[in-house]
Scaffold this motif. Sequence first.
Motif, PDB file in Angstrom:
ATOM      1  N   TYR A  87       0.833  -1.209   0.000  1.00  0.00           N
ATOM      2  CA  TYR A  87       0.000   0.000   0.000  1.00  0.00           C
ATOM      3  C   TYR A  87       0.866   1.257   0.000  1.00  0.00           C
ATOM      4  N   ILE A  88       1.852   1.305   0.897  1.00  0.00           N
ATOM      5  CA  ILE A  88       2.716   2.490   0.976  1.00  0.00           C
ATOM      6  C   ILE A  88       3.527   2.643  -0.304  1.00  0.00           C
ATOM      7  N   GLY A  89       4.026   1.530  -0.825  1.00  0.00           N
ATOM      8  CA  GLY A  89       4.908   1.573  -1.989  1.00  0.00           C
ATOM      9  C   GLY A  89       4.201   1.470  -3.312  1.00  0.00           C
ATOM     10  N   GLU A  90       2.872   1.732  -3.315  1.00  0.00           N
ATOM     11  CA  GLU A  90       2.070   1.542  -4.522  1.00  0.00           C
ATOM     12  C   GLU A  90       2.633   2.324  -5.719  1.00  0.00           C
ATOM     13  N   GLU A  91       2.998   3.581  -5.527  1.00  0.00           N
ATOM     14  CA  GLU A  91       3.507   4.408  -6.614  1.00  0.00           C
ATOM     15  C   GLU A  91       4.884   3.911  -7.073  1.00  0.00           C
ATOM     16  N   GLN A  96       8.167   0.968 -11.074  1.00  0.00           N
ATOM     17  CA  GLN A  96       9.108  -0.136 -11.309  1.00  0.00           C
ATOM     18  C   GLN A  96       8.573  -1.075 -12.379  1.00  0.00           C
ATOM     19  N   ASN A  97       7.298  -1.432 -12.224  1.00  0.00           N
ATOM     20  CA  ASN A  97       6.680  -2.358 -13.194  1.00  0.00           C
ATOM     21  C   ASN A  97       6.614  -1.736 -14.592  1.00  0.00           C
ATOM     22  N   GLN A  98       6.356  -0.422 -14.651  1.00  0.00           N
ATOM     23  CA  GLN A  98       6.315   0.253 -15.957  1.00  0.00           C
ATOM     24  C   GLN A  98       7.682   0.201 -16.635  1.00  0.00           C
ATOM     25  N   MET A  99       8.758   0.430 -15.874  1.00  0.00           N
ATOM     26  CA  MET A  99      10.107   0.400 -16.454  1.00  0.00           C
ATOM     27  C   MET A  99      10.467  -1.010 -16.916  1.00  0.00           C
ATOM     28  N   THR A 100      10.073  -1.999 -16.129  1.00  0.00           N
ATOM     29  CA  THR A 100      10.328  -3.387 -16.523  1.00  0.00           C
ATOM     30  C   THR A 100       9.577  -3.729 -17.807  1.00  0.00           C
ATOM     31  N   SER A 101       8.321  -3.266 -17.888  1.00  0.00           N
ATOM     32  CA  SER A 101       7.503  -3.524 -19.065  1.00  0.00           C
ATOM     33  C   SER A 101       8.087  -2.847 -20.312  1.00  0.00           C
ATOM     34  N   ASP A 111      10.363   0.597 -32.748  1.00  0.00           N
ATOM     35  CA  ASP A 111      10.306   2.026 -32.396  1.00  0.00           C
ATOM     36  C   ASP A 111      10.996   2.244 -31.045  1.00  0.00           C
ATOM     37  N   VAL A 112      12.288   2.010 -31.020  1.00  0.00           N
ATOM     38  CA  VAL A 112      13.049   2.077 -29.772  1.00  0.00           C
ATOM     39  C   VAL A 112      13.123   3.500 -29.235  1.00  0.00           C
ATOM     40  N   ASP A 113      13.212   4.481 -30.138  1.00  0.00           N
ATOM     41  CA  ASP A 113      13.341   5.879 -29.694  1.00  0.00           C
ATOM     42  C   ASP A 113      12.142   6.314 -28.849  1.00  0.00           C
ATOM     43  N   THR A 114      10.948   5.941 -29.309  1.00  0.00           N
ATOM     44  CA  THR A 114       9.738   6.301 -28.554  1.00  0.00           C
ATOM     45  C   THR A 114       9.750   5.647 -27.173  1.00  0.00           C
ATOM     46  N   LEU A 115      10.166   4.377 -27.142  1.00  0.00           N
ATOM     47  CA  LEU A 115      10.207   3.653 -25.871  1.00  0.00           C
ATOM     48  C   LEU A 115      11.282   4.219 -24.943  1.00  0.00           C
ATOM     49  N   LEU A 116      12.410   4.643 -25.527  1.00  0.00           N
ATOM     50  CA  LEU A 116      13.461   5.255 -24.702  1.00  0.00           C
ATOM     51  C   LEU A 116      12.968   6.548 -24.053  1.00  0.00           C
ATOM     52  N   GLU A 117      12.232   7.327 -24.815  1.00  0.00           N
ATOM     53  CA  GLU A 117      11.673   8.571 -24.272  1.00  0.00           C
ATOM     54  C   GLU A 117      10.673   8.266 -23.148  1.00  0.00           C
ATOM     55  N   LYS A 118       9.836   7.253 -23.380  1.00  0.00           N
ATOM     56  CA  LYS A 118       8.859   6.843 -22.365  1.00  0.00           C
ATOM     57  C   LYS A 118       9.575   6.327 -21.110  1.00  0.00           C
ATOM     58  N   TYR A 119      10.662   5.577 -21.329  1.00  0.00           N
ATOM     59  CA  TYR A 119      11.428   5.040 -20.206  1.00  0.00           C
ATOM     60  C   TYR A 119      12.040   6.179 -19.397  1.00  0.00           C
ATOM     61  N   GLN A 121      10.992   9.277 -19.101  1.00  0.00           N
ATOM     62  CA  GLN A 121       9.939   9.963 -18.360  1.00  0.00           C
ATOM     63  C   GLN A 121       9.567   9.197 -17.090  1.00  0.00           C
ATOM     64  N   THR A 122       9.466   7.876 -17.230  1.00  0.00           N
ATOM     65  CA  THR A 122       9.140   7.042 -16.079  1.00  0.00           C
ATOM     66  C   THR A 122      10.270   7.061 -15.053  1.00  0.00           C
ATOM     67  N   LEU A 123      11.509   7.024 -15.548  1.00  0.00           N
ATOM     68  CA  LEU A 123      12.668   7.063 -14.660  1.00  0.00           C
ATOM     69  C   LEU A 123      12.734   8.398 -13.915  1.00  0.00           C
ATOM     70  N   ASP A 124      12.422   9.493 -14.602  1.00  0.00           N
ATOM     71  CA  ASP A 124      12.414  10.801 -13.940  1.00  0.00           C
ATOM     72  C   ASP A 124      11.379  10.829 -12.814  1.00  0.00           C
ATOM     73  N   ALA A 125      10.210  10.270 -13.090  1.00  0.00           N
ATOM     74  CA  ALA A 125       9.172  10.205 -12.061  1.00  0.00           C
ATOM     75  C   ALA A 125       9.626   9.338 -10.886  1.00  0.00           C
ATOM     76  N   PHE A 126      10.336   8.245 -11.203  1.00  0.00           N
ATOM     77  CA  PHE A 126      10.850   7.335 -10.178  1.00  0.00           C
ATOM     78  C   PHE A 126      11.905   8.043  -9.318  1.00  0.00           C
ATOM     79  N   ASP A 127      12.785   8.788  -9.964  1.00  0.00           N
ATOM     80  CA  ASP A 127      13.833   9.521  -9.234  1.00  0.00           C
ATOM     81  C   ASP A 127      13.241  10.633  -8.373  1.00  0.00           C
ATOM     82  N   ALA A 128      12.145  11.245  -8.867  1.00  0.00           N
ATOM     83  CA  ALA A 128      11.527  12.362  -8.139  1.00  0.00           C
ATOM     84  C   ALA A 128      11.003  11.933  -6.775  1.00  0.00           C
ATOM     85  N   ILE A 129      10.675  10.640  -6.627  1.00  0.00           N
ATOM     86  CA  ILE A 129      10.195  10.140  -5.331  1.00  0.00           C
ATOM     87  C   ILE A 129      11.242   9.242  -4.673  1.00  0.00           C
TER      88      ILE A 129
END
Length: 581
Positions: A87-91, A96-101, A111-119, A121-129
């Motif tokens: 519950y606490i670690g939900e975000e 984590q699961n999004q980056m693994t996916s 289309d690796v470039d699009t996925l790299l950009e998406k990755y 963005q997700t990593l930035d959100a992960f680092d922000a918390i």
Amino acid sequence: MINVDNLSYSFPKKDLYNNISFTLEDGQHCAFIGTNGSGKSTLIDILIDPEKYMFDGSLDKSPNCRIGYVRQFSEQEATKEITVFEYIGEEFIKLQNQMTSICSEMETSTDVDTLLEKYQQTLDAFDAINGDDFEKIINKKLNLTNLMKYKDTMISSLSGGEIKLIQVIKAMLNSPDLMIMDEPDVFLDFENLNSLKNLINSHKGTMLIITHNRYLLNHCFNKIIHLENMEIQEFDGSYIDYNFSLLQTKIELQELATVDNEEFDRNEKLINKLRILATDHSEPAKGRALNARVKVQERLEKSRIKAPFVEIKEPYINLSAYNVMDEATVLKVTDYSVAFDDTLLENVNFEIKSTDKVAIVGPNGTGKTTLLGEILKDNNDCIELNENVEISYLSQLQSKTLNNSNTILEEFFDVGFETREDILSHISCYGFEEERINQKIGTLSGGEKNLLQLAKISESKSNMLLLDEPTCHLDTYSQIALEKAIQNYKGAIIMISHDFYTIVNCMDYVLIIEDKTIRKVKMKIFKRMIYANHFGRDYLEIEQNKRIVETKIQLALKYNDFILAKELSEELEELIKLLQI
């Protein structure tokens, strides 16, 4: 971080704010206080989602300001079938699961470039918390609140107080720029309240917290925002210092107001004389003198001192007891036990006399409310009530005693009031004016609902009161009014409470739940226990002396002895300094 300028907002038939302004700066821990129903929760809703509201004035937030919010009521969390850690670690877990996916998609995608950009963005959100350290941070917060043992426990098996702390931890760990909490202390036992204090004080970010809890107010905040009579006052400093500032202002304003009132009364007497002369003698000169004096009186009236933050109307709570029995035993509990999945209480034995005022104290989830409910129902062989006992009950679950679909008027007709005028006369003492009599009870604040419960109890012709967390949601002025009413009540009271200020001010002794049973503790010993665990060694004596001096100041002001009031305020200031060491 937040800047509110000349904001005004109204409900139908009720103005909430009149050109209020305040700022909230980075890193401040701010208590948001004010009387019940003054609009604190609504203002928080406006801060969180201003687009939903039509208000005058301006509200500016820092760009990309992320707000964490712990609601006043959130019962749905109690049914979630996930562990505390999940519950606490939900975000964190979701990111984590999004980056693994995304990494899995990269293995087969063109289309690796699009996925790299998406990755990224997700990593930035992960680092922000602080994602890399999230488990370590969760462990640290759980240890701080003594909840580490519940890390792998299902949320649904926790007590309400434990769930509230878990919600606070979750909101903090999502690294908001601004943390907002609406009465997070409600129903917390002493240990969980202390844990909440530790969480608040350890948080490095900006906080805005609605609370009426005197323990938190005295120990957690460096800024006060006070909403009263549609106006706001800001104070940079502690709650203790703010109250002292209000008291000094009250002394100064009352001294000035006394002079104003004397001049107003003198002018009123002169107007009455001139009116008689102008009427009896029909002299134009007397009429002109009268008109001039009336204009002077109008100017005096307009210039009269207004003090929205020191002239706060305390409700008048009257708990009358009927047919009180002299020194009789009104309740006897013998070998009482209760269990659900686990045993909560066993072999409980105690007696209550006809004038005893008793607090039941114990951790969240130990069976206090269940015991009170059994006494109310009076169908358990282990519980014996005197046949002459008449009980009134205040529930922490307010919908048990109030019909949310009723208007206030309908609720009191249902109680037995015969006329609208009788209802108005009665509820006005509790802060409910005529324009609100047709308001639905479901739209009231938690504190207002408790005041309505008390208003119903006061007309109930009882000689025993069962009060389950009566101070929860009540503002500090209503808490003090309730304490006076409890002290004046002539019958028996059994009160569940975690507010040790109310307990030590009103109760005769305490029934403490320990090791699944109950033992009787004298108030003197209970005070020592609480202050040893939560305060310094000399705190109790200093606080008692502070209370004595405050009472003397109130008495001096009652008789307009301003010289004595000022001398006593200097004495009070020295005691406050000792409390803050």
